[in-house]
Design a protein around this motif. Structure first.
Motif, short mmCIF file in Angstrom:
data_model
loop_
_atom_site.label_atom_id
_atom_site.label_comp_id
_atom_site.label_asym_id
_atom_site.label_seq_id
_atom_site.Cartn_x
_atom_site.Cartn_y
_atom_site.Cartn_z
N VAL A 40 -2.80 -9.25 4.33
CA VAL A 40 -2.17 -9.35 3.00
C VAL A 40 -3.24 -9.18 1.93
O VAL A 40 -4.20 -9.95 1.86
N ASP A 41 -3.06 -8.18 1.10
CA ASP A 41 -4.05 -7.88 0.06
C ASP A 41 -3.53 -8.36 -1.30
O ASP A 41 -2.79 -7.66 -1.99
N LEU A 42 -3.91 -9.58 -1.66
CA LEU A 42 -3.49 -10.13 -2.96
C LEU A 42 -4.25 -9.48 -4.11
O LEU A 42 -3.79 -9.53 -5.25
N GLY A 43 -5.38 -8.87 -3.82
CA GLY A 43 -6.19 -8.28 -4.87
C GLY A 43 -5.55 -7.07 -5.52
O GLY A 43 -5.91 -6.70 -6.64
N ARG A 44 -4.61 -6.43 -4.85
CA ARG A 44 -3.99 -5.23 -5.42
C ARG A 44 -2.72 -5.54 -6.22
O ARG A 44 -2.12 -4.62 -6.78
N ASP A 56 -2.52 -15.86 17.51
CA ASP A 56 -1.59 -14.88 18.05
C ASP A 56 -0.63 -14.35 17.00
O ASP A 56 -0.30 -13.17 16.99
N THR A 57 -0.14 -15.22 16.12
CA THR A 57 0.84 -14.78 15.12
C THR A 57 0.46 -15.23 13.72
O THR A 57 1.32 -15.21 12.82
N LEU A 58 -0.78 -15.63 13.50
CA LEU A 58 -1.21 -16.09 12.19
C LEU A 58 -1.61 -14.90 11.33
O LEU A 58 -2.44 -14.08 11.74
N ILE A 59 -1.03 -14.79 10.15
CA ILE A 59 -1.35 -13.71 9.21
C ILE A 59 -1.81 -14.36 7.90
O ILE A 59 -1.15 -15.27 7.38
N VAL A 60 -2.95 -13.90 7.38
CA VAL A 60 -3.49 -14.48 6.15
C VAL A 60 -3.88 -13.36 5.19
O VAL A 60 -3.84 -12.17 5.55
N ASP A 61 -4.25 -13.74 3.97
CA ASP A 61 -4.70 -12.75 3.01
C ASP A 61 -6.13 -12.35 3.27
O ASP A 61 -6.87 -13.04 4.00
#
Length: 396
Positions: free
Chosen positions: A102-106, A322-327
């Motif tokens: 996840v790209d919060l910078g854009r 396994d299913t962790l998604i971060v910025d």
């Protein structure tokens, strides 16, 4: 007065009569020789070549073998050092394994940063990593390759007054800002819809923009976990203690717990945080359960016996990855701070609440929704933005 004694019979110290003897060193002065001269910073030599003054016997004890107690302490210290190094190695490995998608910078058109830090915690219904048997046992429905949707959303604020966990009902009636659908490239204008529709339309980035647009709070970090990761973490820490003030029986989630205290395993925990049909307040009640469980999970995971035990740390982190998604800006240190903040809530250093609402089950063209109490909600968001004690939110 001279330190040299005349060679009188009563003053003889060298055995030689008639020769001057030094009163301190006992040296005999030879005819024509100069007496010993003191040197700055160096003592006068004594009668046996050492420093002047009486000789002292050493008081240092003789070397002894280490006692059994000393050996045990040394072994314990070595074992602790090995465990710490192993844990640090695990953390270093885990930091490189984080899925930073996840790209919060854009993101554009974002609110100005406030005081404190804001995290958006999302529980998705992703079934990735689950076998067919697990799908059946966990009562998840769907298939392992089905797309993911938001099942829960919590905005967590940390600051000078502790931690505030605020649930955002997934059926909240909000304004979704203008966006482009990633899969089609088609442009859409601003529109009213349920909060979780933002995730369906534009993924985590549009969800963050929608939360920021409707709350005025800038999200610093994003964290999302799916079903498999959630179950794996709970099982890896050995289950999570929970005390229930009423029995929980929900056919759709598969939960069946009696009133009282339990240690929930991964399957039971997933059913507990998903069930809502027996909750009088529906999604609001489910949000309260989710907050309560996450605080208890963080408390268990942050205990020294879990945090510093390599046999526990590795399976716990591995299960979550396994299913962790971060910025993209999220580090393992940030993730640890997030867990510590949630742990603080369970220890009484924070507040659990949900966004103020004025109506449940409100009919709209998009279905039944949760309508926010905007005056109270705006007051709550302003308090969080300025990092002030919260007064406007209903406590969970």
């Amino acid at each position: 007065m001279s330190d040299w004694l005349d060679g009188a019979p009563g003053a003889r110290r060298d055995g030689g009569a008639g020769k001057p003897v030094h009163a301190v060193t006992g040296q005999v002065r030879q005819p024509g020789s100069r007496p010993p001269q003191p040197v700055a910073g160096r003592p006068m030599p004594g009668p046996y070549g050492g420093p002047g003054g009486p000789r002292r016997r050493s008081t240092r004890p003789a070397a002894t073998r280490p006692t059994w107690r000393r050996r045990i302490l040394r072994l314990a210290g070595l074992a602790g050092a090995v465990a710490l190094l192993t844990s640090l190695g695990t953390y270093t490995w885990a930091d490189t394994e984080l899925e930073r998608d996840v790209d919060l910078g854009r993101l554009t058109g974002r609110p100005a940063p406030g005081k404190g830090a804001n995290y958006l915690i999302v529980g998705s219904d992703s079934r990735q990593g689950l076998s067919g048997k697990q799908l059946k046992d966990l009562h998840t429905g769907g298939s392992a390759d089905a797309g993911r949707r938001t099942d829960s959303m919590i905005l967590l604020h940390t600051g000078a007054h502790g931690t505030t966990m605020m649930s955002l009902p997934r059926d909240s009636w909000v304004t979704i800002p203008p966006h482009v659908r990633p899969e089609t490239g088609k442009h859409y204008g601003a529109s009213k819809d349920k909060l979780n529709a933002a995730f369906s339309r534009g993924g985590p980035e549009l969800l963050v923009r929608t939360v920021e647009h409707n709350t005025g709070l800038r999200i610093g970090h994003y964290t999302e976990i799916g079903f498999a990761g959630f179950v794996g973490i709970v099982d890896a820490v050995g289950g999570v203690p929970m005390c229930l003030d009423k029995a929980v029986r929900d056919e759709k989630s598969g939960e069946n717990l009696a009133q009282g205290c339990h240690t929930l395993d991964g399957r039971e925990a997933l059913a507990f945080v998903r069930q809502r049909h027996q909750e009088a307040q529906g999604d609001l009640g489910r949000g309260q359960n989710q907050q309560k469980f996450l605080a208890a999970l963080s408390h268990k995971a942050a205990q020294p016996g879990t945090l510093l035990n390599p046999s526990t740390v590795y399976p716990t982190v591995n299960a979550g990855l396994d299913t962790l998604i971060v910025d993209k800006g999220m580090s393992l240190w940030n993730l640890t701070s997030l867990f510590e903040a949630m742990k603080g809530v369970s220890a009484g250093r924070g507040t659990r609440l949900h966004v103020p609402v004025s109506g449940l089950g409100v009919r709209t063209p998009k279905g039944s929704v949760v309508r926010w109490d905007l005056p109270r909600a705006k007051k709550l968001f302003a308090e969080l933005h300025d990092d002030q004690p919260v007064t406007a939110g209903p406590k969970s």
